[in-house]
Scaffold this motif. Structure first.
Motif, PDB file in Angstrom:
ATOM      1  N   SER A  94      65.535  19.406  52.915  1.00 40.10           N
ATOM      2  CA  SER A  94      65.505  20.491  53.894  1.00 40.10           C
ATOM      3  C   SER A  94      66.391  21.642  53.420  1.00 40.10           C
ATOM      4  O   SER A  94      67.229  21.477  52.538  1.00 40.10           O
ATOM      5  N   VAL A  95      66.202  22.790  54.043  1.00 37.39           N
ATOM      6  CA  VAL A  95      66.949  23.999  53.679  1.00 37.39           C
ATOM      7  C   VAL A  95      67.490  24.642  54.951  1.00 37.39           C
ATOM      8  O   VAL A  95      66.792  24.695  55.982  1.00 37.39           O
ATOM      9  N   GLU A  96      68.730  25.094  54.876  1.00 37.81           N
ATOM     10  CA  GLU A  96      69.317  25.853  55.981  1.00 37.81           C
ATOM     11  C   GLU A  96      69.663  27.261  55.491  1.00 37.81           C
ATOM     12  O   GLU A  96      70.283  27.422  54.432  1.00 37.81           O
ATOM     13  N   VAL A 101      66.346  28.409  60.144  1.00 33.93           N
ATOM     14  CA  VAL A 101      66.843  29.772  59.979  1.00 33.93           C
ATOM     15  C   VAL A 101      67.780  30.090  61.144  1.00 33.93           C
ATOM     16  O   VAL A 101      67.380  30.021  62.310  1.00 33.93           O
ATOM     17  N   HIS A 102      69.012  30.409  60.825  1.00 32.76           N
ATOM     18  CA  HIS A 102      70.008  30.746  61.843  1.00 32.76           C
ATOM     19  C   HIS A 102      70.537  32.166  61.548  1.00 32.76           C
ATOM     20  O   HIS A 102      71.248  32.362  60.564  1.00 32.76           O
ATOM     21  N   GLN A 130      79.087  22.993  45.893  1.00 32.30           N
ATOM     22  CA  GLN A 130      78.531  21.741  46.405  1.00 32.30           C
ATOM     23  C   GLN A 130      79.182  21.467  47.762  1.00 32.30           C
ATOM     24  O   GLN A 130      80.390  21.320  47.853  1.00 32.30           O
ATOM     25  N   ASN A 131      78.370  21.473  48.823  1.00 35.28           N
ATOM     26  CA  ASN A 131      78.907  21.281  50.175  1.00 35.28           C
ATOM     27  C   ASN A 131      77.922  20.429  50.968  1.00 35.28           C
ATOM     28  O   ASN A 131      77.229  20.907  51.851  1.00 35.28           O
ATOM     29  N   GLY A 132      77.878  19.118  50.608  1.00 38.08           N
ATOM     30  CA  GLY A 132      76.869  18.250  51.221  1.00 38.08           C
ATOM     31  C   GLY A 132      75.483  18.634  50.767  1.00 38.08           C
ATOM     32  O   GLY A 132      74.493  18.367  51.439  1.00 38.08           O
ATOM     33  N   GLY A 133      75.398  19.306  49.650  1.00 38.51           N
ATOM     34  CA  GLY A 133      74.164  19.837  49.107  1.00 38.51           C
ATOM     35  C   GLY A 133      74.492  21.076  48.288  1.00 38.51           C
ATOM     36  O   GLY A 133      75.645  21.492  48.205  1.00 38.51           O
ATOM     37  N   LEU A 134      73.488  21.665  47.717  1.00 35.74           N
ATOM     38  CA  LEU A 134      73.697  22.858  46.908  1.00 35.74           C
ATOM     39  C   LEU A 134      73.722  24.080  47.814  1.00 35.74           C
ATOM     40  O   LEU A 134      72.772  24.316  48.569  1.00 35.74           O
ATOM     41  N   ARG A 176      77.046  37.996  55.612  1.00 35.89           N
ATOM     42  CA  ARG A 176      77.278  36.752  54.876  1.00 35.89           C
ATOM     43  C   ARG A 176      76.015  35.898  54.948  1.00 35.89           C
ATOM     44  O   ARG A 176      75.559  35.528  56.037  1.00 35.89           O
ATOM     45  N   LEU A 177      75.476  35.600  53.767  1.00 36.64           N
ATOM     46  CA  LEU A 177      74.286  34.750  53.661  1.00 36.64           C
ATOM     47  C   LEU A 177      74.679  33.402  53.077  1.00 36.64           C
ATOM     48  O   LEU A 177      75.354  33.339  52.038  1.00 36.64           O
ATOM     49  N   ARG A 178      74.281  32.323  53.756  1.00 30.42           N
ATOM     50  CA  ARG A 178      74.472  30.964  53.221  1.00 30.42           C
ATOM     51  C   ARG A 178      73.101  30.306  53.113  1.00 30.42           C
ATOM     52  O   ARG A 178      72.407  30.136  54.109  1.00 30.42           O
ATOM     53  N   TYR A 179      72.740  29.983  51.890  1.00 28.13           N
ATOM     54  CA  TYR A 179      71.483  29.268  51.637  1.00 28.13           C
ATOM     55  C   TYR A 179      71.859  27.869  51.165  1.00 28.13           C
ATOM     56  O   TYR A 179      72.418  27.699  50.068  1.00 28.13           O
ATOM     57  N   ARG A 180      71.576  26.871  51.986  1.00 29.52           N
ATOM     58  CA  ARG A 180      72.029  25.509  51.705  1.00 29.52           C
ATOM     59  C   ARG A 180      70.825  24.584  51.544  1.00 29.52           C
ATOM     60  O   ARG A 180      70.003  24.449  52.449  1.00 29.52           O
ATOM     61  N   GLN A 181      70.761  23.979  50.362  1.00 30.47           N
ATOM     62  CA  GLN A 181      69.728  22.983  50.060  1.00 30.47           C
ATOM     63  C   GLN A 181      70.335  21.603  50.301  1.00 30.47           C
ATOM     64  O   GLN A 181      71.200  21.154  49.556  1.00 30.47           O
ATOM     65  N   CYS A 182      69.934  20.967  51.389  1.00 30.11           N
ATOM     66  CA  CYS A 182      70.604  19.739  51.835  1.00 30.11           C
ATOM     67  C   CYS A 182      70.264  18.555  50.918  1.00 30.11           C
ATOM     68  O   CYS A 182      69.188  18.475  50.337  1.00 30.11           O
TER      69      CYS A 182
END
Length: 388
Positions: free
Chosen positions: A317-319, A278-279, A372-376, A330-336
């Motif tokens: 993992s998730v970021e 979480v950042h 798609q950015n290195g993951g969803l 701005r929220l970015r939820y990234r599923q690696c």
């Protein structure tokens, strides 16, 4: 009925009104007692005068209870006291029955009136009593009250009383202003809490309505899965209020702590743990924004927990990144990892979870995209001001 109205009067919020009513009532009782005592002692003139004064104050009290005009009846009360005390000191019939000493009304000036008004009234009062004292010294030279030493003592006492009344006025007004402000804040807070509860219940009703609609369309989920998801959605909203109640700030929620608690809640509900980073900026967000953000994150993370699998040789993992800049969050939820999903079809999917995300973003006047950015990666932007 009458006793109830009197009780309601003395339980009111206006302390000046209550004080004036008490002064009228106690003065009437005191004057009746003095008149009866004077009659017992054989002073009929004093009896008639004190009893008449008690009747006058009783009539004023009744009029005050009807009209509730505090400044007017405070002025009338003080005028009656001035007339009574000056008459008592200047008439030999009343020497032994002085009810109120000259400096007592000064407290009334500073209690019932504004500071400037009280200062002018005190000046007039002081000039009046200097005149009474000069007249008494000349006309009643044998009376002990009008000798030089008692007069000097009276002047000195009056000055001391003025200073005490001044400080009393300032401290009392400041205290009551703080109390009134606190009471107003509590009233606003209670109304706001009721408003929030109503909004939350409406949200829950809407969630269940959407669920019913999906079931009628022939959803494939079991009743247990449906109940578990709705339970999580309700707990997500409840967590926002829990976060508020654990702090002194009843308006804003700590973002990082809330997201971490939400992730822990969903993970424990499904019995699966995923690495989550979480950042966020060190900040808080308003309640309504945080509620909507919680609904979105709950749907995204629940979807990850239930359906995502790591590619071979990788760890799932998730970021989660959340920043606020220039009035926009701005929220970015990234599923690696490599996720073979068409972003466009996922964004426009007819599943209840994705439908909730889209509707919530619309409520926030925001924008929503899936890439798609290195993951969803889910990208959401909405108007928001940070409140740290």
């Amino acid at each position: 009925m009458q006793s109830e109205s009197i009780k309601a009067f003395f339980q009111g919020k206006d302390h000046k009104k209550i004080m004036l009513g008490g002064l009228y009532f106690s003065s009437v009782i005191m004057l009746i007692g003095l008149s009866l005592f004077a009659l017992y002692m054989g002073h009929q003139t004093v009896f008639y005068a004190k009893f008449a004064l008690a009747v006058v104050l009783s009539l004023l009290l009744v009029a005050f209870l009807i009209t509730k005009k505090t400044p007017l009846f405070a002025l009338l009360f003080l005028l009656v006291i001035e007339v009574e005390s000056s008459t008592a000191m200047l008439s030999k019939h009343f020497y032994d029955f002085v009810t109120v000493y000259p400096f007592f009304p000064i407290f009334g000036f500073f209690f019932f009136f504004r500071l400037v008004t009280a200062a002018w009234m005190t000046l007039v009062h002081f000039i009046f009593w200097v005149g009474v004292s000069i007249y008494g010294y000349d006309a009643f030279s044998s009376h002990p009250l009008f000798h030089m030493v008692p007069l000097i003592n009276m002047v000195a006492s009056t000055i001391v009383v003025i200073l005490v009344a001044l400080f009393y006025h300032i401290s009392t007004e400041l205290t009551y202003k703080k109390l009134e402000h606190a009471n107003r804040q509590k009233e606003i807070l209670i109304k706001e809490i009721h408003h929030r509860i109503k909004n939350n219940l409406n949200k829950i009703a809407s969630l269940l309505g959407l669920q019913i609609m999906k079931l009628r369309e022939g959803g494939g989920e079991s009743p247990e899965e449906i109940l578990e998801k709705n339970k999580l959605r309700i707990e997500t909203m409840a967590m926002v209020h829990d976060a508020l109640y654990r702090t002194e700030d009843l308006e804003n929620v700590d973002v990082t702590a809330y997201i971490e608690n939400l992730v822990g809640l969903v993970s424990s509900s499904y019995g699966r743990t995923i690495d989550v980073e979480v950042h966020t900026d060190d900040m808080t967000l308003p309640l309504e924004k945080m509620l909507k953000l919680g609904i979105i994150l709950n749907e995204l993370y629940t979807n990850t927990i239930k359906h995502a699998e790591a590619a071979e040789g990788e760890r799932l993992s998730v970021e989660i990144h959340l920043t606020v800049r220039g009035g926009e969050a701005r929220l970015r939820y990234r599923q690696c990892g490599d996720v073979p999903v068409d972003p466009l079809s996922l964004r426009n999917g007819d599943g209840l979870g994705m439908m909730l995300v889209r509707l919530t973003v619309q409520e926030m006047d925001g924008r929503f995209e899936v890439v798609q950015n290195g993951g969803l990666e889910f990208r959401i932007a909405f108007p928001c001001e940070r409140t740290f």
